[in-house]
Motif scaffolding. Structure first.
Motif, short mmCIF file in Angstrom:
data_model
loop_
_atom_site.label_atom_id
_atom_site.label_comp_id
_atom_site.label_asym_id
_atom_site.label_seq_id
_atom_site.Cartn_x
_atom_site.Cartn_y
_atom_site.Cartn_z
N SER A 42 -5.64 -3.24 45.36
CA SER A 42 -4.32 -3.81 45.14
C SER A 42 -4.24 -4.48 43.78
CB SER A 42 -3.99 -4.83 46.23
OG SER A 42 -3.93 -4.20 47.49
N GLY A 43 -5.31 -5.14 43.37
CA GLY A 43 -5.33 -5.79 42.07
C GLY A 43 -5.14 -4.81 40.93
N SER A 44 -5.82 -3.68 41.00
CA SER A 44 -5.68 -2.69 39.92
C SER A 44 -4.29 -2.07 39.92
CB SER A 44 -6.75 -1.62 40.02
OG SER A 44 -6.58 -0.85 41.19
N LYS A 45 -3.71 -1.91 41.09
CA LYS A 45 -2.37 -1.34 41.17
C LYS A 45 -1.31 -2.34 40.71
CE LYS A 45 -3.66 2.08 44.57
NZ LYS A 45 -3.49 2.62 45.90
N ILE A 46 -1.56 -3.62 40.92
CA ILE A 46 -0.64 -4.64 40.44
C ILE A 46 -0.74 -4.74 38.92
CG2 ILE A 46 -0.16 -7.13 40.48
CD1 ILE A 46 -0.97 -6.94 43.50
N ASP A 47 -1.93 -4.54 38.36
CA ASP A 47 -2.09 -4.47 36.90
C ASP A 47 -1.22 -3.35 36.34
OD1 ASP A 47 -3.91 -6.55 36.77
OD2 ASP A 47 -5.67 -5.23 36.75
N ALA A 48 -1.26 -2.20 36.98
CA ALA A 48 -0.46 -1.06 36.52
C ALA A 48 1.03 -1.36 36.64
CB ALA A 48 -0.81 0.19 37.33
N ALA A 49 1.43 -2.04 37.70
CA ALA A 49 2.84 -2.39 37.87
C ALA A 49 3.29 -3.36 36.79
CB ALA A 49 3.08 -2.99 39.26
N ALA A 50 2.45 -4.31 36.42
CA ALA A 50 2.79 -5.26 35.35
C ALA A 50 2.92 -4.53 34.01
CB ALA A 50 1.73 -6.36 35.25
N GLU A 51 2.05 -3.54 33.76
CA GLU A 51 2.15 -2.75 32.54
C GLU A 51 3.43 -1.93 32.51
OE1 GLU A 51 -1.46 -0.50 32.42
OE2 GLU A 51 -2.69 -2.30 32.16
N ASP A 52 3.78 -1.34 33.63
CA ASP A 52 5.03 -0.58 33.71
C ASP A 52 6.23 -1.49 33.47
OD1 ASP A 52 3.56 1.68 34.30
OD2 ASP A 52 4.00 1.64 36.45
N ALA A 53 6.19 -2.68 34.05
CA ALA A 53 7.30 -3.62 33.88
C ALA A 53 7.42 -4.08 32.43
CB ALA A 53 7.10 -4.83 34.79
N ALA A 54 6.30 -4.35 31.78
CA ALA A 54 6.34 -4.79 30.38
C ALA A 54 6.89 -3.68 29.48
CB ALA A 54 4.94 -5.20 29.93
N ARG A 55 6.43 -2.47 29.72
CA ARG A 55 6.93 -1.36 28.89
C ARG A 55 8.42 -1.16 29.09
NH1 ARG A 55 7.43 0.57 24.42
NH2 ARG A 55 7.88 2.77 24.31
N GLU A 56 8.86 -1.21 30.31
CA GLU A 56 10.29 -1.01 30.60
C GLU A 56 11.12 -2.14 29.99
OE1 GLU A 56 13.50 1.08 31.85
OE2 GLU A 56 11.43 1.74 32.02
N HIS A 71 11.77 -5.95 36.76
CA HIS A 71 11.61 -6.13 38.21
C HIS A 71 11.72 -4.80 38.93
CE1 HIS A 71 12.30 -7.45 42.34
NE2 HIS A 71 11.66 -8.55 41.98
N ALA A 72 12.69 -3.98 38.53
CA ALA A 72 12.86 -2.66 39.16
C ALA A 72 11.65 -1.77 38.91
CB ALA A 72 14.13 -1.99 38.65
N ALA A 73 11.12 -1.81 37.68
CA ALA A 73 9.97 -0.97 37.35
C ALA A 73 8.73 -1.40 38.13
CB ALA A 73 9.69 -1.02 35.85
N ALA A 74 8.50 -2.71 38.25
CA ALA A 74 7.33 -3.20 38.99
C ALA A 74 7.43 -2.85 40.47
CB ALA A 74 7.19 -4.71 38.82
#
Length: 147
Positions: A42-56, A71-74
């Motif tokens: 879950s931690g690694s997937k939350i890292d990916a979600a934070a990266e997606d959110a930052a890029r968006e 928020h939508a991207a995460a």
């Protein structure tokens, strides 16, 4: 007398006693391994979600649009990866959207997800674990900024 000594030294029933002692510890170890694995994955997937959110967020021109998009991207990233969060929070630092054109700005997002662990029914393990990840993305320095 020798007959009594032989009866006392027999091993009948010792396997059942050993199993009764070792089996609960083994089951607890397996459950702890599953809980640890769930937290790491879950931690690694939350890292990916934070990266997606930052890029968006870095692609938008206004702070309000960046906040909503992040928020939508995460949320979408976590859903796509199969993470079920009890609560999702995305904080966005959009100061980088306010820098003048020609200067490098950054957008930072912090994604927080509460992962449910209560289904493991393990004593001593909390019912939920809150995981947090932060990511930063660069804003295009030559792109028009919002007003």
């Amino acid at each position: 007398m020798a007959r009594w000594a032989r009866r006392l030294c027999r091993d009948e029933g010792s396997a059942a006693i050993e199993a009764a002692i070792i089996l609960p510890a083994l089951i607890m170890f397996i459950c702890l391994a599953i809980a640890g694995g769930r937290i790491v994955m879950s931690g690694s997937k939350i890292d990916a979600a934070a990266e997606d959110a930052a890029r968006e967020a870095s692609l938008h021109r206004t702070a309000a649009a960046a906040q909503g998009a992040a928020h939508a991207a995460a949320t979408e990233s976590l859903n796509d990866q199969g993470i079920k969060c009890a609560s999702v929070n995305v904080a966005v630092d959009t100061e980088g959207l306010n820098v003048p054109v020609g200067q490098v700005g950054t957008v930072t997002t912090t994604a927080t997800c509460t992962v449910n662990l209560s289904d493991l029914l393990l004593p001593g393990v909390p019912g939920a674990k809150t995981l947090t990840a932060t990511a930063t993305s660069v804003v295009d320095q030559y792109r028009q900024r919002g007003d």
